[in-house]
Design an enzyme around this catalytic site. Structure first.
Site, mmCIF file in Angstrom:
data_model
loop_
_atom_site.group_PDB
_atom_site.id
_atom_site.type_symbol
_atom_site.label_atom_id
_atom_site.label_comp_id
_atom_site.label_asym_id
_atom_site.label_seq_id
_atom_site.Cartn_x
_atom_site.Cartn_y
_atom_site.Cartn_z
ATOM 1 N N THR A 203 -11.354 -6.628 0.870
ATOM 2 C CA THR A 203 -11.009 -7.173 -0.441
ATOM 3 C C THR A 203 -11.458 -8.608 -0.672
ATOM 4 O O THR A 203 -11.337 -9.440 0.229
ATOM 5 C CB THR A 203 -9.468 -7.156 -0.558
ATOM 6 O OG1 THR A 203 -9.052 -5.825 -0.400
ATOM 7 C CG2 THR A 203 -8.986 -7.718 -1.867
ATOM 8 N N GLY A 233 -3.085 0.021 -2.881
ATOM 9 C CA GLY A 233 -2.709 -0.995 -1.903
ATOM 10 C C GLY A 233 -1.998 -2.161 -2.569
ATOM 11 O O GLY A 233 -1.393 -2.031 -3.633
ATOM 12 N N THR A 254 -5.425 -10.022 2.121
ATOM 13 C CA THR A 254 -6.378 -8.993 2.492
ATOM 14 C C THR A 254 -5.824 -8.294 3.721
ATOM 15 O O THR A 254 -5.011 -8.862 4.447
ATOM 16 C CB THR A 254 -7.769 -9.619 2.744
ATOM 17 O OG1 THR A 254 -8.700 -8.586 3.066
ATOM 18 C CG2 THR A 254 -7.762 -10.646 3.856
ATOM 19 N N GLY A 255 -6.247 -7.060 3.926
ATOM 20 C CA GLY A 255 -5.741 -6.322 5.085
ATOM 21 C C GLY A 255 -4.961 -5.092 4.662
ATOM 22 O O GLY A 255 -5.153 -4.590 3.554
ATOM 23 N N GLY A 257 -2.628 -3.159 2.995
ATOM 24 C CA GLY A 257 -1.837 -3.497 1.817
ATOM 25 C C GLY A 257 -0.386 -3.077 1.890
ATOM 26 O O GLY A 257 0.483 -3.747 1.324
HETATM 27 C C1 SD4 Z 1 -5.713 -2.551 0.430
HETATM 28 N N1 SD4 Z 1 -5.567 -4.894 0.921
HETATM 29 O O1 SD4 Z 1 -6.147 -1.692 -0.335
HETATM 30 C C2 SD4 Z 1 -6.467 -3.851 0.521
HETATM 31 C C3 SD4 Z 1 -7.668 -3.714 1.374
HETATM 32 C C4 SD4 Z 1 -8.088 -4.947 2.087
HETATM 33 O O2 SD4 Z 1 -8.948 -6.023 3.888
HETATM 34 O O3 SD4 Z 1 -7.821 -6.035 1.721
HETATM 35 N N2 SD4 Z 1 -8.685 -4.904 3.197
HETATM 36 O O4 SD4 Z 1 -4.728 -2.379 1.144
#
Ligand code: SD4
Length: 343
Positions: A203, A233, A254-255, A257
Site C-alpha cells: 500500500t 483491509g 501498511t501491512g 490490515g
Molecule cells: C491491506 N494494508 O489490504 C493493506 C495492504 C498493505 O502492505 O498495506 N500491505 O490490508
C-alpha cells in the site's frame, strides 16, 4: 485504603497536567504555524519517492496538500509494474482486481471506495465521494456505478504479469494471503515477490503538509493478494489506514490490515501525538498495542505506521524489519528512510 478525596484530587491534578501538556503542544504548534510553513510530503515504501515527486509539484507551487496527495498516489496507481496498488495490482482469489482507497483533508472531510473494480485511480473516486456525495464510503458495484457516472473510464486492470502470478498461485490455491516480502516467511508463499524487486511492496499511504500549514492524506492499495472476494483491509477505513487531524498531524499504515483495523491504528497514532508523543514514538506505541495483544500472530506479520505532525516532524515504526518510507521537502526530494522496527 482507598481514599476517595485523594483519588479525586489526584485525578483532577492529572487532568490539569494533561491540559497543560495539550496546551503546550497546541502553543508549540501555533508558534510553528505562524512561521511560514515548509511544505513536506511523506509516503510509505521506496516507491513513495516517485509518488512524492509528483506531490511535490503541487506543494512547491504553494498548492493544497489535498491536491498533492491525490496527484502523488496516482503514480503507483498507474504503474503497471507495481503489483500492489491500482492498475496491475494482484487480483483476489477469483482473479478480480479489487481496489481500496481513501482520502482525508484538513477540514476533516473524507471519502473512500472499497473493493472498487475497473477504475485505474480509485483515489480520485474516493475524492469524488468526499466532494460530491453526503457519504464517506461507497463499496463494490455501487462505487463502480458512481465512478462511471462521474466520468471515470472502465478498464481492465488485470495485467498479463498479474494474471500469470495468479494462475501460478491457483495451482496450489493455498489460502495464505501474502503481504510484505521482507518477512522471510512470505518469500516462500509469494515467490514472484522476491527481494531486489523494487516494486514488491504494498500500500501507498501519503501525508502532506502544505505551505498554508494544512494537512491531507491519501491511502490506496489492491490489498492482500489472492484475498477472498470482497475482503476489505484497513486502507480505505478512516481511522485505520489513514487519519488526519489538522490540529495535530496525520498517520497512515501498511501491512496486514486486519490488525490495524482491530486497533484503529492511524487514529491511535494521531491521538498519541495529541498527548505529546513524537511521530516515531506514537507509531511505536501503536505497533506495541498489536504486539502486546497478539504476540504470537505479530511474530509472523508486518504492520508499519508512518506519521507527520503539524510541525513537519515525521517518524515511523513497524513490527518487522524492512519497512521504508520516502520523504520530500525543500531540502531533499528523494530521501528514503529505513523505519525502525520491533524485530
Ligand atoms: C491491506 N494494508 O489490504 C493493506 C495492504 C498493505 O502492505 O498495506 N500491505 O490490508
Amino acid at each position: 485504603m482507598f481514599n476517595r478525596r485523594k483519588f479525586l484530587k489526584a485525578s483532577a491534578l492529572s487532568t490539569a497536567l494533561l491540559a497543560v501538556n495539550k496546551n503546550s503542544f497546541a502553543n508549540d504548534i501555533q508558534k510553528s504555524t505562524s512561521i511560514k510553513n515548509q511544505p513536506i510530503v511523506i509516503s510509505t515504501w521506496d516507491f513513495g519517492v516517485a509518488a512524492n515527486a509528483d506531490a511535490w509539484k503541487v506543494l512547491s507551487k504553494n498548492g493544497r496538500a489535498l491536491d498533492a496527495v491525490e496527484q502523488g498516489v496516482w503514480v503507483p496507481e498507474a504503474d503497471e509494474t507495481n503489483q500492489t496498488v491500482g492498475y496491475g495490482g494482484l487480483p483476489d482469489r477469483d482473479g478480480r482486481v479489487t481496489l481500496d482507497a481513501c482520502i482525508m483533508d484538513e477540514l476533516g472531510n473524507c471519502g473512500a471506495v472499497l473493493a472498487l473494480e475497473h477504475i485505474k485511480h480509485p483515489i480520485s473516486v474516493a475524492r469524488k465521494v468526499m466532494e460530491k456525495t453526503p457519504h464517506v464510503m461507497l463499496a463494490g458495484d455501487g462505487a463502480l456505478q458512481f465512478a462511471l457516472e462521474q466520468g471515470f473510464k472502465k478498464e481492465n486492470l488485470l495485467t498479463p504479469a498479474s494474471e500469470k502470478a495468479w494462475k501460478e498461485w491457483l495451482k496450489e490455491a493455498k489460502y495464505n494471503p501474502v503481504m510484505n516480502i521482507e518477512n522471510k516467511l512470505y518469500d516462500k508463499a509469494a515467490p514472484q515477490r522476491l527481494p531486489g524487486n523494487q516494486y514488491n511492496h504494498d500500500t501507498i499511504g501519503m501525508i502532506a503538509l502544505d505551505a498554508q500549514g494544512n494537512l491531507s492524506g491519501a491511502c490506496t492499495t489492491s490489498g492482500m493478494a489472492y484475498k477472498l472476494h470482497g475482503r476489505i483491509g484497513d486502507s480505505p477505513i478512516i481511522g485505520a489506514g489513514l487519519y488526519i487531524d489538522n490540529e495535530i498531524g496525520g498517520a497512515t499504515s501498511t501491512g496486514v490490515g486486519e490488525e490495524v483495523v482491530r486497533n484503529v491504528g492511524s487514529f491511535l497514532v494521531v491521538e498519541l501525538m495529541r498527548q505529546g508523543y513524537s511521530p516515531e514514538d506514537a507509531c511505536k506505541e501503536a505497533v506495541m498495542r498489536i504486539i502486546r495483544k497478539k504476540p504470537e500472530t505479530a511474530k509472523n506479520i508486518q504492520v508499519g505506521f508512518l506519521a507527520l505532525n503539524k510541525k513537519g516532524e515525521y517518524g515511523a515504526y513497524a513490527i518487522q524489519k524492512g519497512f521504508s518510507y520516502a520523504v520530500c521537502d525543500t531540502k531533499k526530494q528523494d530521501l528514503v528512510i529505513k523505519g525502525k522496527s520491533y524485530y
